[in-house]
Design a protein around this motif. Sequence first.
Motif, PDB file in Angstrom:
ATOM      1  N   GLY A  94       0.945  -0.963  -0.205  1.00 42.80           N
ATOM      2  CA  GLY A  94      -0.187   0.056  -0.294  1.00 42.80           C
ATOM      3  C   GLY A  94       0.959   0.901  -0.280  1.00 42.80           C
ATOM      4  N   LYS A  95       0.526   2.207   1.177  1.00 48.03           N
ATOM      5  CA  LYS A  95       1.514   3.431   1.355  1.00 48.03           C
ATOM      6  C   LYS A  95       2.688   2.868   2.359  1.00 48.03           C
ATOM      7  N   GLN A  96       2.722   2.018   2.013  1.00 50.44           N
ATOM      8  CA  GLN A  96       4.330   1.790   3.363  1.00 50.44           C
ATOM      9  C   GLN A  96       4.680   1.496   2.739  1.00 50.44           C
ATOM     10  N   CYS A  97       6.341   0.988   3.518  1.00 51.07           N
ATOM     11  CA  CYS A  97       7.897   0.592   3.499  1.00 51.07           C
ATOM     12  C   CYS A  97       7.450  -0.982   4.612  1.00 51.07           C
ATOM     13  N   ILE A  98       7.908  -0.995   4.346  1.00 51.08           N
ATOM     14  CA  ILE A  98       7.792  -1.942   6.309  1.00 51.08           C
ATOM     15  C   ILE A  98       9.689  -3.021   6.155  1.00 51.08           C
ATOM     16  N   ILE A  99      10.564  -2.528   6.920  1.00 47.75           N
ATOM     17  CA  ILE A  99      11.378  -3.411   6.671  1.00 47.75           C
ATOM     18  C   ILE A  99      11.603  -3.438   8.241  1.00 47.75           C
ATOM     19  N   GLU A 100      12.042  -5.119   8.142  1.00 47.59           N
ATOM     20  CA  GLU A 100      12.708  -5.475   9.756  1.00 47.59           C
ATOM     21  C   GLU A 100      13.805  -6.275   9.178  1.00 47.59           C
ATOM     22  N   VAL A 101      14.172  -6.287  10.959  1.00 48.10           N
ATOM     23  CA  VAL A 101      15.397  -7.029  10.859  1.00 48.10           C
ATOM     24  C   VAL A 101      15.024  -8.219  12.001  1.00 48.10           C
ATOM     25  N   SER A 102      15.256  -9.301  11.566  1.00 46.26           N
ATOM     26  CA  SER A 102      16.116 -10.186  11.590  1.00 46.26           C
ATOM     27  C   SER A 102      17.637 -11.166  12.027  1.00 46.26           C
ATOM     28  N   TRP A 103      16.884 -12.184  12.416  1.00 46.51           N
ATOM     29  CA  TRP A 103      17.855 -13.359  12.549  1.00 46.51           C
ATOM     30  C   TRP A 103      18.071 -14.634  12.718  1.00 46.51           C
ATOM     31  N   ASP A 104      18.760 -15.209  12.375  1.00 42.78           N
ATOM     32  CA  ASP A 104      18.550 -16.627  12.255  1.00 42.78           C
ATOM     33  C   ASP A 104      19.790 -17.842  13.541  1.00 42.78           C
ATOM     34  N   ARG A 105      20.033 -16.913  14.491  1.00 44.58           N
ATOM     35  CA  ARG A 105      20.800 -17.286  15.323  1.00 44.58           C
ATOM     36  C   ARG A 105      20.030 -17.518  16.630  1.00 44.58           C
ATOM     37  N   THR A 106      19.094 -18.663  16.572  1.00 40.84           N
ATOM     38  CA  THR A 106      17.967 -17.860  17.991  1.00 40.84           C
ATOM     39  C   THR A 106      18.757 -18.705  19.590  1.00 40.84           C
ATOM     40  N   ASP A 107      19.827 -19.653  19.419  1.00 41.38           N
ATOM     41  CA  ASP A 107      20.211 -20.105  20.198  1.00 41.38           C
ATOM     42  C   ASP A 107      21.368 -18.880  20.858  1.00 41.38           C
ATOM     43  N   ILE A 108      21.494 -17.285  20.193  1.00 44.08           N
ATOM     44  CA  ILE A 108      22.117 -16.999  20.869  1.00 44.08           C
ATOM     45  C   ILE A 108      21.377 -15.024  20.900  1.00 44.08           C
ATOM     46  N   PRO A 109      21.361 -14.815  22.034  1.00 38.94           N
ATOM     47  CA  PRO A 109      19.921 -13.496  22.358  1.00 38.94           C
ATOM     48  C   PRO A 109      21.077 -12.449  21.742  1.00 38.94           C
ATOM     49  N   VAL A 110      20.503 -11.488  20.918  1.00 36.93           N
ATOM     50  CA  VAL A 110      20.828 -10.412  20.737  1.00 36.93           C
ATOM     51  C   VAL A 110      20.702  -9.291  20.907  1.00 36.93           C
ATOM     52  N   PRO A 111      21.846  -8.345  21.099  1.00 35.78           N
ATOM     53  CA  PRO A 111      21.748  -7.217  22.090  1.00 35.78           C
ATOM     54  C   PRO A 111      20.565  -6.114  21.157  1.00 35.78           C
ATOM     55  N   PRO A 112      19.704  -5.731  22.554  1.00 36.61           N
ATOM     56  CA  PRO A 112      18.527  -4.812  21.892  1.00 36.61           C
ATOM     57  C   PRO A 112      19.078  -3.714  20.959  1.00 36.61           C
ATOM     58  N   LEU A 113      20.589  -2.931  21.751  1.00 37.61           N
ATOM     59  CA  LEU A 113      21.655  -2.091  20.797  1.00 37.61           C
ATOM     60  C   LEU A 113      21.940  -2.487  19.542  1.00 37.61           C
ATOM     61  N   LEU A 114      21.887  -3.374  19.328  1.00 45.14           N
ATOM     62  CA  LEU A 114      22.581  -4.266  17.610  1.00 45.14           C
ATOM     63  C   LEU A 114      21.226  -3.255  16.573  1.00 45.14           C
ATOM     64  N   ILE A 115      19.964  -4.673  17.008  1.00 46.51           N
ATOM     65  CA  ILE A 115      19.180  -4.370  16.690  1.00 46.51           C
ATOM     66  C   ILE A 115      18.398  -2.939  15.964  1.00 46.51           C
ATOM     67  N   GLY A 116      18.382  -1.681  17.941  1.00 46.62           N
ATOM     68  CA  GLY A 116      18.270  -0.421  16.998  1.00 46.62           C
ATOM     69  C   GLY A 116      19.084   0.011  16.323  1.00 46.62           C
ATOM     70  N   THR A 117      19.941  -0.295  17.225  1.00 43.88           N
ATOM     71  CA  THR A 117      21.592   1.074  15.776  1.00 43.88           C
ATOM     72  C   THR A 117      20.608   0.368  14.461  1.00 43.88           C
ATOM     73  N   LEU A 118      20.523  -0.538  13.879  1.00 43.56           N
ATOM     74  CA  LEU A 118      20.267  -0.566  12.672  1.00 43.56           C
ATOM     75  C   LEU A 118      19.447  -0.204  11.924  1.00 43.56           C
ATOM     76  N   LEU A 119      18.348   0.173  12.843  1.00 42.61           N
ATOM     77  CA  LEU A 119      17.563   1.184  12.454  1.00 42.61           C
ATOM     78  C   LEU A 119      17.316   2.542  12.366  1.00 42.61           C
ATOM     79  N   VAL A 120      17.967   2.264  13.413  1.00 41.62           N
ATOM     80  CA  VAL A 120      18.509   4.566  13.462  1.00 41.62           C
ATOM     81  C   VAL A 120      19.087   4.325  12.003  1.00 41.62           C
ATOM     82  N   PHE A 121      20.645   3.775  11.796  1.00 37.68           N
ATOM     83  CA  PHE A 121      21.129   3.753  10.837  1.00 37.68           C
ATOM     84  C   PHE A 121      20.275   3.424   9.317  1.00 37.68           C
ATOM     85  N   LEU A 122      19.314   3.002   8.792  1.00 36.05           N
ATOM     86  CA  LEU A 122      18.720   3.147   7.951  1.00 36.05           C
ATOM     87  C   LEU A 122      17.656   4.055   8.002  1.00 36.05           C
ATOM     88  N   LEU A 123      17.541   4.014   9.442  1.00 34.66           N
ATOM     89  CA  LEU A 123      17.007   5.961   8.770  1.00 34.66           C
ATOM     90  C   LEU A 123      17.679   7.358   8.035  1.00 34.66           C
TER      91      LEU A 123
END
Length: 335
Positions: free
Chosen positions: A116-145
Amino acid sequence: MTSQSNIRIPDGLWAGFSKLGIKVQEVVRKAKMPLTVITKSEVTTEQYIALWQAFSDIIDDIEGGMLMLPTAIETSQYPPPVLAAYHARDYRDALNRMASYKKMCPPENIHIVEEGKQCIIEVSWDRTDIPVPPLLIGTLLVFLLELGRRGTGLPIKATSVEFTYAMNQVQVLEDYFGCPIKTVAERNRLILDKDDLDHPFVSYNDELLDILTPVLDQTLEKHTGRLSITEIVKWILKRSLTKEKLDLKDIASELDMSERTLQRRLTDEHTSFKELLREVRHEQAREYLANPSLDLKEVAFLLGYKDQSSFYRAFRFWEDNTPLNWRAEHKIKQS
Protein backbone atom coordinates in the motif's frame (compact mmCIF):
# COMPACT_ATOMS: atom_id res chain seq x y z
CA MET A 1 20.91 -15.53 6.11
CA THR A 2 24.01 -16.75 7.85
CA SER A 3 27.08 -18.64 6.88
CA GLN A 4 29.88 -20.31 8.72
CA SER A 5 32.47 -17.71 7.70
CA ASN A 6 33.69 -15.06 10.09
CA ILE A 7 32.35 -11.52 10.20
CA ARG A 8 34.68 -8.73 9.17
CA ILE A 9 34.35 -5.70 11.42
CA PRO A 10 34.54 -2.45 9.44
CA ASP A 11 37.20 0.01 10.57
CA GLY A 12 34.41 2.56 10.90
CA LEU A 13 33.07 0.72 13.95
CA TRP A 14 36.36 1.10 15.81
CA ALA A 15 36.52 4.74 14.68
CA GLY A 16 32.97 5.24 15.90
CA PHE A 17 33.82 3.91 19.36
CA SER A 18 36.80 6.26 19.54
CA LYS A 19 34.74 9.25 18.42
CA LEU A 20 32.30 8.53 21.23
CA GLY A 21 35.18 8.65 23.70
CA ILE A 22 35.09 4.90 24.28
CA LYS A 23 38.41 3.08 24.22
CA VAL A 24 38.33 0.23 21.72
CA GLN A 25 40.54 -1.83 24.03
CA GLU A 26 37.96 -1.46 26.80
CA VAL A 27 35.18 -2.84 24.57
CA VAL A 28 37.32 -5.77 23.44
CA ARG A 29 38.43 -6.65 26.98
CA LYS A 30 34.87 -6.46 28.30
CA ALA A 31 33.83 -8.83 25.50
CA LYS A 32 36.55 -11.19 26.81
CA MET A 33 38.39 -11.23 23.51
CA PRO A 34 42.09 -10.86 22.66
CA LEU A 35 43.25 -7.37 21.68
CA THR A 36 44.56 -8.79 18.41
CA VAL A 37 40.97 -8.68 17.12
CA ILE A 38 41.37 -4.91 16.72
CA THR A 39 43.94 -5.32 13.96
CA LYS A 40 42.58 -8.59 12.62
CA SER A 41 38.99 -7.22 12.61
CA GLU A 42 37.53 -10.64 11.90
CA VAL A 43 35.32 -12.40 14.44
CA THR A 44 32.80 -15.20 14.79
CA THR A 45 29.09 -14.48 15.18
CA GLU A 46 29.37 -15.13 18.92
CA GLN A 47 32.26 -12.69 19.26
CA TYR A 48 30.50 -10.08 17.14
CA ILE A 49 27.47 -10.17 19.42
CA ALA A 50 29.73 -10.15 22.50
CA LEU A 51 31.32 -6.92 21.25
CA TRP A 52 27.93 -5.26 20.92
CA GLN A 53 26.89 -6.50 24.35
CA ALA A 54 30.11 -5.07 25.79
CA PHE A 55 29.42 -1.72 24.10
CA SER A 56 25.89 -1.78 25.50
CA ASP A 57 27.16 -2.51 29.02
CA ILE A 58 29.76 0.25 28.87
CA ILE A 59 27.41 3.06 27.82
CA ASP A 60 24.56 1.74 30.02
CA ASP A 61 21.99 3.64 27.96
CA ILE A 62 20.30 1.38 25.43
CA GLU A 63 17.85 3.88 23.99
CA GLY A 64 20.31 6.75 23.73
CA GLY A 65 23.04 4.36 22.64
CA MET A 66 21.06 3.35 19.56
CA LEU A 67 21.57 6.86 18.17
CA MET A 68 25.27 7.14 18.96
CA LEU A 69 27.09 5.23 16.22
CA PRO A 70 24.79 5.94 13.24
CA THR A 71 24.97 9.68 13.85
CA ALA A 72 28.64 9.76 14.89
CA ILE A 73 30.25 7.77 12.07
CA GLU A 74 31.24 9.94 9.12
CA THR A 75 30.16 8.85 5.64
CA SER A 76 33.84 8.71 4.66
CA GLN A 77 34.22 5.86 7.16
CA TYR A 78 31.44 3.74 5.66
CA PRO A 79 32.58 0.28 4.51
CA PRO A 80 32.19 -0.46 0.75
CA PRO A 81 28.70 -2.08 0.98
CA VAL A 82 27.32 0.90 2.93
CA LEU A 83 29.18 3.33 0.71
CA ALA A 84 27.42 1.81 -2.30
CA ALA A 85 24.08 2.37 -0.56
CA TYR A 86 24.96 5.97 0.35
CA HIS A 87 25.80 6.77 -3.27
CA ALA A 88 22.70 4.98 -4.63
CA ARG A 89 20.26 6.59 -7.06
CA ASP A 90 17.45 7.08 -4.50
CA TYR A 91 16.31 5.92 -1.05
CA ARG A 92 14.65 2.78 -2.44
CA ASP A 93 17.82 1.78 -4.28
CA ALA A 94 19.86 2.42 -1.11
CA LEU A 95 17.62 0.26 1.09
CA ASN A 96 17.58 -2.57 -1.42
CA ARG A 97 21.37 -2.48 -1.61
CA MET A 98 21.60 -2.60 2.18
CA ALA A 99 19.23 -5.59 2.36
CA SER A 100 21.20 -7.43 -0.30
CA TYR A 101 24.72 -6.70 0.90
CA LYS A 102 23.79 -7.32 4.56
CA LYS A 103 23.80 -11.02 3.67
CA MET A 104 27.57 -10.78 3.59
CA CYS A 105 27.66 -9.70 7.24
CA PRO A 106 25.40 -11.70 9.56
CA PRO A 107 23.80 -12.14 12.07
CA GLU A 108 21.10 -9.63 11.13
CA ASN A 109 18.86 -9.92 8.08
CA ILE A 110 17.01 -7.01 6.48
CA HIS A 111 13.71 -7.79 4.78
CA ILE A 112 11.85 -5.06 2.87
CA VAL A 113 8.21 -5.19 1.78
CA GLU A 114 6.21 -2.41 0.13
CA GLU A 115 2.53 -2.68 0.93
CA GLY A 116 0.00 0.00 0.00
CA LYS A 117 1.43 3.32 1.10
CA GLN A 118 3.96 1.77 3.46
CA CYS A 119 7.47 0.39 3.25
CA ILE A 120 8.02 -2.15 6.03
CA ILE A 121 11.64 -2.91 6.93
CA GLU A 122 12.05 -5.84 9.26
CA VAL A 123 15.26 -6.87 11.02
CA SER A 124 15.58 -10.49 12.06
CA TRP A 125 18.27 -13.09 12.67
CA ASP A 126 18.67 -16.83 12.28
CA ARG A 127 20.77 -17.70 15.33
CA THR A 128 18.00 -18.13 17.89
CA ASP A 129 20.46 -19.79 20.27
CA ILE A 130 22.33 -16.50 20.82
CA PRO A 131 20.43 -13.52 22.29
CA VAL A 132 21.03 -10.42 20.18
CA PRO A 133 21.56 -7.20 22.20
CA PRO A 134 18.70 -4.72 21.73
CA LEU A 135 21.33 -2.05 21.09
CA LEU A 136 22.49 -3.86 17.95
CA ILE A 137 18.98 -4.09 16.46
CA GLY A 138 18.13 -0.51 17.37
CA THR A 139 21.38 0.81 15.93
CA LEU A 140 20.61 -0.86 12.60
CA LEU A 141 17.08 0.59 12.44
CA VAL A 142 18.40 4.04 13.30
CA PHE A 143 21.10 3.74 10.65
CA LEU A 144 18.57 2.80 7.93
CA LEU A 145 16.70 6.05 8.57
CA GLU A 146 19.94 8.03 8.97
CA LEU A 147 21.03 6.70 5.58
CA GLY A 148 17.89 8.14 3.99
CA ARG A 149 18.33 11.50 5.68
CA ARG A 150 21.98 11.85 4.72
CA GLY A 151 21.43 10.63 1.18
CA THR A 152 18.42 12.80 0.39
CA GLY A 153 19.33 15.75 2.57
CA LEU A 154 15.72 15.72 3.84
CA PRO A 155 14.40 15.30 7.43
CA ILE A 156 12.59 12.04 6.61
CA LYS A 157 10.47 10.67 9.44
CA ALA A 158 9.28 7.13 10.09
CA THR A 159 5.56 6.43 10.40
CA SER A 160 6.10 3.73 13.04
CA VAL A 161 8.91 1.83 14.75
CA GLU A 162 8.52 -1.47 16.60
CA PHE A 163 10.85 -3.32 18.95
CA THR A 164 10.41 -6.77 20.44
CA TYR A 165 12.12 -5.52 23.59
CA ALA A 166 10.78 -3.60 26.54
CA MET A 167 12.29 -0.12 26.98
CA ASN A 168 12.37 2.42 29.77
CA GLN A 169 13.11 5.66 27.91
CA VAL A 170 11.59 5.81 24.44
CA GLN A 171 11.25 9.61 24.18
CA VAL A 172 14.76 10.05 22.79
CA LEU A 173 13.96 7.52 20.05
CA GLU A 174 10.56 9.04 19.30
CA ASP A 175 12.26 12.43 18.92
CA TYR A 176 14.74 10.95 16.45
CA PHE A 177 12.36 8.81 14.39
CA GLY A 178 9.59 11.42 14.55
CA CYS A 179 6.90 8.85 15.36
CA PRO A 180 5.56 6.70 18.21
CA ILE A 181 7.69 3.75 19.33
CA LYS A 182 5.97 0.44 20.03
CA THR A 183 7.76 -1.88 22.43
CA VAL A 184 7.30 -5.58 23.19
CA ALA A 185 6.06 -5.97 19.63
CA GLU A 186 6.07 -9.14 17.55
CA ARG A 187 8.92 -7.98 15.33
CA ASN A 188 11.65 -5.37 15.02
CA ARG A 189 10.46 -3.07 12.25
CA LEU A 190 10.95 0.37 10.75
CA ILE A 191 7.93 1.54 8.78
CA LEU A 192 8.26 4.38 6.29
CA ASP A 193 5.98 6.29 3.95
CA LYS A 194 6.55 4.59 0.59
CA ASP A 195 6.63 7.97 -1.18
CA ASP A 196 9.83 8.81 0.71
CA LEU A 197 11.60 5.99 -1.13
CA ASP A 198 11.29 7.95 -4.39
CA HIS A 199 13.43 10.83 -3.12
CA PRO A 200 16.67 11.00 -5.13
CA PHE A 201 19.98 10.92 -3.30
CA VAL A 202 22.02 14.10 -3.54
CA SER A 203 25.00 11.83 -2.85
CA TYR A 204 24.31 9.75 -5.99
CA ASN A 205 27.58 8.85 -7.72
CA ASP A 206 27.16 6.79 -10.87
CA GLU A 207 30.90 6.45 -11.54
CA LEU A 208 31.62 5.16 -8.05
CA LEU A 209 28.75 2.67 -8.27
CA ASP A 210 30.14 1.37 -11.55
CA ILE A 211 33.29 0.48 -9.62
CA LEU A 212 31.76 -0.82 -6.40
CA THR A 213 28.73 -2.75 -7.65
CA PRO A 214 30.47 -5.47 -9.72
CA VAL A 215 32.95 -6.17 -6.90
CA LEU A 216 30.25 -6.30 -4.22
CA ASP A 217 27.95 -8.44 -6.36
CA GLN A 218 30.78 -10.89 -7.00
CA THR A 219 31.58 -11.05 -3.28
CA LEU A 220 27.89 -11.58 -2.47
CA GLU A 221 27.65 -14.38 -5.03
CA LYS A 222 30.66 -16.13 -3.50
CA HIS A 223 29.22 -15.70 -0.02
CA THR A 224 25.77 -17.07 -0.81
CA GLY A 225 27.35 -19.80 -2.91
CA ARG A 226 28.89 -21.25 0.23
CA LEU A 227 25.46 -21.79 1.73
CA SER A 228 23.68 -25.06 1.22
CA ILE A 229 20.30 -25.02 -0.49
CA THR A 230 18.88 -26.32 2.79
CA GLU A 231 20.11 -23.22 4.65
CA ILE A 232 18.79 -20.91 1.95
CA VAL A 233 15.33 -22.51 1.87
CA LYS A 234 15.08 -22.44 5.68
CA TRP A 235 15.99 -18.75 5.68
CA ILE A 236 13.27 -17.98 3.13
CA LEU A 237 10.74 -20.05 5.05
CA LYS A 238 11.45 -18.27 8.34
CA ARG A 239 10.49 -14.90 6.88
CA SER A 240 7.55 -16.30 4.89
CA LEU A 241 5.58 -18.40 7.39
CA THR A 242 2.68 -15.96 7.68
CA LYS A 243 2.01 -15.90 3.95
CA GLU A 244 -1.42 -17.22 3.02
CA LYS A 245 0.08 -19.61 0.51
CA LEU A 246 3.47 -21.25 0.98
CA ASP A 247 4.64 -24.19 -1.09
CA LEU A 248 7.60 -25.48 -3.06
CA LYS A 249 6.56 -23.45 -6.09
CA ASP A 250 6.81 -20.18 -4.12
CA ILE A 251 10.31 -20.97 -2.87
CA ALA A 252 11.50 -22.12 -6.30
CA SER A 253 10.19 -18.92 -7.86
CA GLU A 254 12.05 -16.77 -5.32
CA LEU A 255 15.24 -18.70 -6.06
CA ASP A 256 14.64 -18.35 -9.80
CA MET A 257 14.70 -22.10 -10.44
CA SER A 258 12.17 -24.76 -11.38
CA GLU A 259 10.31 -26.82 -8.80
CA ARG A 260 11.96 -29.96 -10.16
CA THR A 261 15.45 -28.48 -9.80
CA LEU A 262 14.80 -27.31 -6.26
CA GLN A 263 13.35 -30.66 -5.25
CA ARG A 264 16.33 -32.46 -6.76
CA ARG A 265 18.81 -30.26 -4.91
CA LEU A 266 16.97 -30.79 -1.63
CA THR A 267 16.95 -34.53 -2.23
CA ASP A 268 20.70 -34.39 -2.85
CA GLU A 269 21.03 -32.88 0.63
CA HIS A 270 18.80 -35.66 2.07
CA THR A 271 15.82 -33.47 2.90
CA SER A 272 12.57 -32.15 1.40
CA PHE A 273 10.42 -29.03 1.41
CA LYS A 274 7.95 -30.56 3.87
CA GLU A 275 10.73 -31.63 6.22
CA LEU A 276 12.31 -28.17 6.20
CA LEU A 277 8.94 -26.53 6.78
CA ARG A 278 8.44 -28.76 9.84
CA GLU A 279 11.93 -27.92 11.12
CA VAL A 280 11.44 -24.19 10.69
CA ARG A 281 8.05 -24.22 12.38
CA HIS A 282 9.46 -26.26 15.26
CA GLU A 283 12.44 -23.93 15.72
CA GLN A 284 10.30 -20.81 15.49
CA ALA A 285 7.68 -22.26 17.83
CA ARG A 286 10.29 -22.64 20.57
CA GLU A 287 11.50 -19.08 19.99
CA TYR A 288 8.01 -17.57 20.02
CA LEU A 289 6.87 -19.52 23.08
CA ALA A 290 9.94 -18.27 24.94
CA ASN A 291 8.53 -14.76 24.44
CA PRO A 292 5.84 -14.31 27.15
CA SER A 293 4.33 -11.33 25.34
CA LEU A 294 2.95 -13.59 22.59
CA ASP A 295 -0.24 -15.52 23.29
CA LEU A 296 -0.78 -18.93 21.75
CA LYS A 297 -3.14 -17.64 19.10
CA GLU A 298 -0.46 -15.20 17.92
CA VAL A 299 2.18 -17.94 17.92
CA ALA A 300 -0.04 -20.16 15.77
CA PHE A 301 -0.55 -17.30 13.31
CA LEU A 302 3.17 -16.46 13.14
CA LEU A 303 3.90 -20.11 12.34
CA GLY A 304 1.42 -20.09 9.47
CA TYR A 305 -1.30 -22.27 11.01
CA LYS A 306 -4.89 -21.43 10.16
CA ASP A 307 -6.14 -22.40 13.59
CA GLN A 308 -4.75 -22.93 17.08
CA SER A 309 -5.69 -26.63 17.24
CA SER A 310 -3.44 -27.44 14.26
CA PHE A 311 -0.53 -25.79 16.07
CA TYR A 312 -1.33 -27.77 19.26
CA ARG A 313 -1.27 -31.08 17.38
CA ALA A 314 2.00 -30.26 15.64
CA PHE A 315 3.69 -29.13 18.84
CA ARG A 316 2.66 -32.25 20.74
CA PHE A 317 4.20 -34.29 17.94
CA TRP A 318 7.47 -32.32 18.13
CA GLU A 319 7.86 -32.06 21.89
CA ASP A 320 5.49 -34.66 23.32
CA ASN A 321 4.14 -31.77 25.37
CA THR A 322 1.57 -28.99 25.09
CA PRO A 323 2.65 -25.44 24.24
CA LEU A 324 1.39 -24.16 27.60
CA ASN A 325 3.30 -26.78 29.59
CA TRP A 326 6.45 -26.24 27.52
CA ARG A 327 6.28 -22.48 28.11
CA ALA A 328 5.79 -22.98 31.86
CA GLU A 329 8.68 -25.43 32.11
CA HIS A 330 10.93 -23.19 30.02
CA LYS A 331 10.14 -20.23 32.24
CA ILE A 332 11.04 -22.24 35.35
CA LYS A 333 14.38 -23.30 33.87
CA GLN A 334 15.25 -19.71 33.00
CA SER A 335 14.36 -18.28 36.42
